[in-house]
Design a protein around this motif. Structure first.
Motif, PDB file in Angstrom:
ATOM      1  N   LEU A   1      -2.320   5.455   3.835  1.00 55.89           N
ATOM      2  CA  LEU A   1      -2.933   6.660   4.389  1.00 55.89           C
ATOM      3  C   LEU A   1      -2.374   6.957   5.778  1.00 55.89           C
ATOM      4  CD1 LEU A   1      -4.930   8.964   4.092  1.00 55.89           C
ATOM      5  CD2 LEU A   1      -6.717   7.434   4.906  1.00 55.89           C
ATOM      6  N   ALA A   2      -2.188   5.935   6.583  1.00 61.87           N
ATOM      7  CA  ALA A   2      -1.629   6.127   7.923  1.00 61.87           C
ATOM      8  C   ALA A   2      -0.214   6.688   7.846  1.00 61.87           C
ATOM      9  CB  ALA A   2      -1.637   4.806   8.690  1.00 61.87           C
ATOM     10  N   ASN A   3       0.577   6.180   6.917  1.00 65.52           N
ATOM     11  CA  ASN A   3       1.940   6.679   6.753  1.00 65.52           C
ATOM     12  C   ASN A   3       1.948   8.125   6.270  1.00 65.52           C
ATOM     13  OD1 ASN A   3       3.102   4.298   7.604  1.00 65.52           O
ATOM     14  ND2 ASN A   3       3.266   3.466   5.545  1.00 65.52           N
ATOM     15  N   THR A   4       1.007   8.464   5.407  1.00 62.72           N
ATOM     16  CA  THR A   4       0.887   9.840   4.931  1.00 62.72           C
ATOM     17  C   THR A   4       0.519  10.767   6.083  1.00 62.72           C
ATOM     18  OG1 THR A   4       0.247   9.077   2.733  1.00 62.72           O
ATOM     19  CG2 THR A   4      -0.300  11.356   3.296  1.00 62.72           C
ATOM     20  N   LEU A   5      -0.417  10.342   6.929  1.00 59.37           N
ATOM     21  CA  LEU A   5      -0.807  11.119   8.101  1.00 59.37           C
ATOM     22  C   LEU A   5       0.382  11.332   9.032  1.00 59.37           C
ATOM     23  CD1 LEU A   5      -2.865  12.473   9.989  1.00 59.37           C
ATOM     24  CD2 LEU A   5      -3.465  10.184  10.817  1.00 59.37           C
ATOM     25  N   LYS A   6       1.131  10.274   9.293  1.00 56.88           N
ATOM     26  CA  LYS A   6       2.306  10.388  10.167  1.00 56.88           C
ATOM     27  C   LYS A   6       3.330  11.355   9.592  1.00 56.88           C
ATOM     28  CE  LYS A   6       1.850   5.726  11.956  1.00 56.88           C
ATOM     29  NZ  LYS A   6       2.424   4.369  11.942  1.00 56.88           N
ATOM     30  N   ALA A   7       3.615  11.227   8.303  1.00 58.78           N
ATOM     31  CA  ALA A   7       4.598  12.110   7.663  1.00 58.78           C
ATOM     32  C   ALA A   7       4.132  13.564   7.710  1.00 58.78           C
ATOM     33  CB  ALA A   7       4.837  11.668   6.222  1.00 58.78           C
TER      34      ALA A   7
END
Length: 60
Positions: free
Chosen positions: A21-27
């Motif tokens: 989820l954190a990586n999705t938010l960053k992207a």
């Protein structure tokens, strides 16, 4: 969204999220937002939308 004058009055809420989820938010942030908008503003907008879709008024 929080305006600069309101930042001093903002509440900090700490929470954990999965790495995915954190990586999705960053992207998402990189693809859609200017460099001046940080992750907390994106999460704030998402929470406002979440509550408003459920008929809960959010004072902004």
């Amino acid at each position: 969204m929080l305006r600069e004058a309101e930042v001093a009055n903002a509440m900090i809420i700490d929470f954990e999220m999965t790495e995915s989820l954190a990586n999705t938010l960053k992207a998402y942030a990189v693809r859609t937002r200017s460099s001046s908008q940080d992750h907390s503003q994106i999460v704030e907008a998402a929470l406002i939308e979440f509550f408003e879709r459920r008929g809960i008024k959010v004072d902004t």
